[in-house]
Structures are given as structure tokens and as C-alpha cells.
Design a protein around this motif. Structure first.
Motif, PDB file in Angstrom:
ATOM      1  N   SER A   1       0.786  -1.260   0.026  1.00  0.00           N
ATOM      2  CA  SER A   1      -0.209   0.079  -0.211  1.00  0.00           C
ATOM      3  C   SER A   1       0.941   1.558  -0.001  1.00  0.00           C
ATOM      4  CB  SER A   1      -1.032  -0.003   1.169  1.00  0.00           C
ATOM      5  OG  SER A   1      -0.106  -0.269   2.541  1.00  0.00           O
ATOM      6  N   THR A   2       2.007   1.050   0.435  1.00  0.00           N
ATOM      7  CA  THR A   2       2.925   2.451   0.586  1.00  0.00           C
ATOM      8  C   THR A   2       3.380   2.949  -0.879  1.00  0.00           C
ATOM      9  OG1 THR A   2       4.064   1.612   2.716  1.00  0.00           O
ATOM     10  CG2 THR A   2       5.143   3.237   1.089  1.00  0.00           C
ATOM     11  N   PHE A   3       3.655   1.807  -1.684  1.00  0.00           N
ATOM     12  CA  PHE A   3       4.083   2.116  -3.275  1.00  0.00           C
ATOM     13  C   PHE A   3       2.605   2.729  -3.838  1.00  0.00           C
ATOM     14  CE2 PHE A   3       4.331   0.843  -7.850  1.00  0.00           C
ATOM     15  CZ  PHE A   3       5.366   1.636  -7.985  1.00  0.00           C
ATOM     16  N   ALA A   4       1.510   1.919  -3.600  1.00  0.00           N
ATOM     17  CA  ALA A   4       0.348   2.312  -4.332  1.00  0.00           C
ATOM     18  C   ALA A   4      -0.044   3.687  -3.976  1.00  0.00           C
ATOM     19  CB  ALA A   4      -0.674   1.289  -3.829  1.00  0.00           C
ATOM     20  N   VAL A   5       0.041   4.111  -2.783  1.00  0.00           N
ATOM     21  CA  VAL A   5      -0.550   5.472  -2.414  1.00  0.00           C
ATOM     22  C   VAL A   5       0.444   6.612  -3.046  1.00  0.00           C
ATOM     23  CG1 VAL A   5       0.716   5.530  -0.159  1.00  0.00           C
ATOM     24  CG2 VAL A   5      -1.599   6.826  -0.427  1.00  0.00           C
ATOM     25  N   ASP A   6       1.634   6.420  -2.960  1.00  0.00           N
ATOM     26  CA  ASP A   6       2.727   7.258  -3.469  1.00  0.00           C
ATOM     27  C   ASP A   6       2.252   7.520  -4.999  1.00  0.00           C
ATOM     28  OD1 ASP A   6       3.735   7.678  -1.199  1.00  0.00           O
ATOM     29  OD2 ASP A   6       5.363   6.242  -1.492  1.00  0.00           O
ATOM     30  N   VAL A   7       2.183   6.312  -5.655  1.00  0.00           N
ATOM     31  CA  VAL A   7       1.695   6.599  -7.182  1.00  0.00           C
ATOM     32  C   VAL A   7       0.342   7.097  -7.497  1.00  0.00           C
ATOM     33  CG1 VAL A   7       1.477   5.316  -9.311  1.00  0.00           C
ATOM     34  CG2 VAL A   7       3.398   4.557  -7.831  1.00  0.00           C
ATOM     35  N   ALA A   8      -0.596   6.587  -6.898  1.00  0.00           N
ATOM     36  CA  ALA A   8      -1.773   7.402  -6.860  1.00  0.00           C
ATOM     37  C   ALA A   8      -1.929   8.777  -6.462  1.00  0.00           C
ATOM     38  CB  ALA A   8      -2.751   6.356  -6.225  1.00  0.00           C
TER      39      ALA A   8
ATOM     40  N   GLN B   1      -5.933   6.347  -4.307  1.00  0.00           N
ATOM     41  CA  GLN B   1      -5.523   7.071  -3.248  1.00  0.00           C
ATOM     42  C   GLN B   1      -5.756   6.821  -1.774  1.00  0.00           C
ATOM     43  OE1 GLN B   1      -4.726  11.080  -3.273  1.00  0.00           O
ATOM     44  NE2 GLN B   1      -3.855  11.295  -1.376  1.00  0.00           N
ATOM     45  N   SER B   2      -7.117   7.045  -1.877  1.00  0.00           N
ATOM     46  CA  SER B   2      -7.754   6.987  -0.318  1.00  0.00           C
ATOM     47  C   SER B   2      -7.688   5.603   0.148  1.00  0.00           C
ATOM     48  CB  SER B   2      -9.329   7.297  -0.764  1.00  0.00           C
ATOM     49  OG  SER B   2     -10.061   6.577  -1.280  1.00  0.00           O
ATOM     50  N   VAL B   3      -7.746   4.376  -0.932  1.00  0.00           N
ATOM     51  CA  VAL B   3      -8.058   3.045  -0.298  1.00  0.00           C
ATOM     52  C   VAL B   3      -6.491   2.653   0.316  1.00  0.00           C
ATOM     53  CG1 VAL B   3      -8.505   0.709  -0.988  1.00  0.00           C
ATOM     54  CG2 VAL B   3      -9.953   2.344  -1.607  1.00  0.00           C
ATOM     55  N   ALA B   4      -5.709   2.990  -0.947  1.00  0.00           N
ATOM     56  CA  ALA B   4      -4.375   2.644  -0.461  1.00  0.00           C
ATOM     57  C   ALA B   4      -3.604   3.327   0.672  1.00  0.00           C
ATOM     58  CB  ALA B   4      -3.274   2.705  -1.740  1.00  0.00           C
ATOM     59  N   GLY B   5      -3.947   4.647   0.873  1.00  0.00           N
ATOM     60  CA  GLY B   5      -3.646   5.311   1.849  1.00  0.00           C
ATOM     61  C   GLY B   5      -4.023   5.028   3.245  1.00  0.00           C
ATOM     62  N   GLN B   6      -5.392   4.685   2.962  1.00  0.00           N
ATOM     63  CA  GLN B   6      -5.769   4.123   4.345  1.00  0.00           C
ATOM     64  C   GLN B   6      -5.231   2.870   5.042  1.00  0.00           C
ATOM     65  OE1 GLN B   6      -9.661   2.201   4.032  1.00  0.00           O
ATOM     66  NE2 GLN B   6     -10.067   1.848   6.230  1.00  0.00           N
ATOM     67  N   ALA B   7      -4.783   1.826   4.058  1.00  0.00           N
ATOM     68  CA  ALA B   7      -4.339   0.767   4.483  1.00  0.00           C
ATOM     69  C   ALA B   7      -2.634   1.013   4.894  1.00  0.00           C
ATOM     70  CB  ALA B   7      -3.867  -0.259   2.884  1.00  0.00           C
ATOM     71  N   ALA B   8      -1.841   1.960   4.334  1.00  0.00           N
ATOM     72  CA  ALA B   8      -0.771   2.493   4.747  1.00  0.00           C
ATOM     73  C   ALA B   8      -0.762   2.902   5.992  1.00  0.00           C
ATOM     74  CB  ALA B   8      -0.048   3.255   3.714  1.00  0.00           C
ATOM     75  N   TYR B   9      -1.787   4.086   6.068  1.00  0.00           N
ATOM     76  CA  TYR B   9      -2.033   4.659   7.374  1.00  0.00           C
ATOM     77  C   TYR B   9      -2.297   3.531   8.691  1.00  0.00           C
ATOM     78  CZ  TYR B   9      -3.939   8.560  10.495  1.00  0.00           C
ATOM     79  OH  TYR B   9      -4.148   9.470  11.646  1.00  0.00           O
ATOM     80  N   ASN B  10      -3.068   2.727   8.221  1.00  0.00           N
ATOM     81  CA  ASN B  10      -3.547   1.784   9.482  1.00  0.00           C
ATOM     82  C   ASN B  10      -2.395   0.738   9.698  1.00  0.00           C
ATOM     83  OD1 ASN B  10      -5.989   2.784   9.957  1.00  0.00           O
ATOM     84  ND2 ASN B  10      -7.053   1.376   8.542  1.00  0.00           N
ATOM     85  N   THR B  11      -1.358   0.477   8.493  1.00  0.00           N
ATOM     86  CA  THR B  11      -0.198  -0.127   9.039  1.00  0.00           C
ATOM     87  C   THR B  11       0.656   0.527  10.076  1.00  0.00           C
ATOM     88  OG1 THR B  11      -0.320  -1.529   7.006  1.00  0.00           O
ATOM     89  CG2 THR B  11       1.919  -1.308   7.919  1.00  0.00           C
TER      90      THR B  11
END
Length: 223
Positions: free
Chosen positions: A53-60, A145-155
Motif C-alpha cells: 500500500s505504501t507504493f500504491a498510495v505514493d503513485v496514486a 489513493q484513499s484506499v491505499a492510503g488508508q491501508a498504509a496509514y493503518n499499518t
């Protein structure tokens, strides 16, 4: 070779995009693994990193800001003008223009796209297809970004022994809006710079510039 020459601009940007994306993946892996080792965790491979999710949110988050820029630019330049800028229509040409000027319907040329000769909904969709697609990609990438960001944030929250948050709580959080707005402001500044600088500065041979000898007040003129 003819095909490559005729599509050189898009091919050049495609290659640079892929190289930059690959470089981001490698650099991101190295950066994450440096932190992983500091915490005593196992390092990740590049493939493992690009599925996080870290890579996904940075790209998105970068994609959504870019497509927001293009969507706003496409829409606002219909109605708003800037005297002297190559990024603007002539001052008196604001608006969606007539069917004759746009060569649609009865005014379509023999080589016009088929949907330009259509009427009703098909013509409306085709007439606004660039803005619609740019806006759709922005919404999809912002959603990603919102979905991947949520996952990265919760991690990160779980690593800090804090409770995870819901999607709704995340998209209204300072974390989400800080990520979004720091990208938006840079993209909007870039467009503003291009609009204003193209009034007074020149780049010989570029369609993004007026001819070197054109007056500063000349509007909507390309070199």
C-alpha cells in the motif's frame, strides 16, 4: 521508422514515465528496507514493495494531482482567457464556440471523426470526451489513493500500537488532505507559471511558445 518518427513525442514520454516508475520502485524499496533493518524487520524485494500500500498510495497521489491539473486546465480554458498567453484562446473567443467553428454535425468535414457527425448524446459525449476522461481518471486515482492510503496509514498506526481507522475517518483526516493538497498546490503553481511565463518568454520551435518575434500581447499564438 516512420511510425516511430510520427509518434516520437508520446513514445519519448512513455519511456521516461516507465523509467521514472521503475526508478521510484527501486528507490522506494531501498528507502523502506533501510527503515526495515533499523527496526529489525526483514527487507523486501522490489516486487514485494510494488505490491504494498505504501507504493500504491505514493503513485496514486501523484497521478490524481496530475489529472486534476489537466481536467481543470481543459475545462477552465473554455471560458477563461489570459491576454498574451499561448495557453489561452484569443480574448474574444471565450466559450464553447459554434458548430461551424467546431466542425460538428452538418459542418463536419469528410475526414471528421464519425461521432462528430452524430447528434444528441453521442455528439455531447464526444464533444466533452477529453475533459470527461481526465476527470474520470482523477476520480479513480483519488479513490485508489484513499484506499491505499488508508491501508498504509493503518499499518503505521498498528505498528504504533494504535487502533486502525475506517475509510471515512481516513478521507476526512489531516493525513489524507495533507497528501492531497501538497500535490495540488504544486500542480496548480506549474500551470500558473506556464500561463504567465508564456506571455513574456519564448522557446524557439516549440508549439508551447509564441514565435520569438511575436508581441507580448499576442494571445493564443503558437510558434
Amino acid at each position: 521508422m516512420k511510425w516511430i518518427k510520427e509518434n516520437g513525442l508520446s513514445l519519448a514520454f512513455l519511456v521516461m514515465f516507465l523509467l521514472a516508475l521503475a526508478g521510484q520502485a527501486v528507490a522506494g524499496t531501498l528507502d523502506l528496507n533501510d527503515r526495515q533493518r533499523a527496526m529489525g524487520d526483514q527487507p523486501l524485494s522490489v516486487w514485494e514493495y510494488v505490491t504494498t500500500s505504501t507504493f500504491a498510495v505514493d503513485v496514486a497521489e501523484n497521478w490524481q494531482s496530475e489529472y486534476l491539473q489537466f481536467f481543470l486546465y481543459t475545462a477552465l480554458t473554455i471560458w477563461l482567457v489570459q491576454r498574451g498567453s499561448t495557453e489561452s484562446k484569443a480574448v474574444g473567443d471565450a466559450g464553447a464556440e459554434s458548430d461551424e467553428e467546431q466542425r460538428v454535425g452538418a459542418h463536419a468535414a469528410p475526414d471528421s471523426p464519425r461521432w462528430a457527425r452524430a447528434r444528441g448524446l453521442r455528439l455531447w459525449v464526444f464533444s466533452n470526451s477529453l475533459g470527461l476522461v481526465m476527470g474520470l481518471i482523477f476520480l479513480l486515482s483519488w479513490g485508489a489513493q484513499s484506499v491505499a492510503g488508508q491501508a498504509a496509514y493503518n499499518t503505521q498506526r498498528l505498528a504504533d500500537l494504535r487502533d486502525p481507522v475506517s475509510w471515512g475517518s481516513y478521507v476526512t483526516s489531516p493525513e489524507f488532505w495533507n497528501r492531497s493538497l501538497q500535490n495540488w498546490q504544486s500542480e496548480l503553481l506549474a500551470v500558473l507559471s506556464m500561463v504567465v511565463l508564456s506571455i513574456y518568454l519564448r522557446q524557439r520551435g516549440s508549439p508551447e511558445s509564441k514565435p520569438v518575434g511575436a508581441a507580448h500581447a499576442a494571445t493564443g499564438v503558437e510558434g
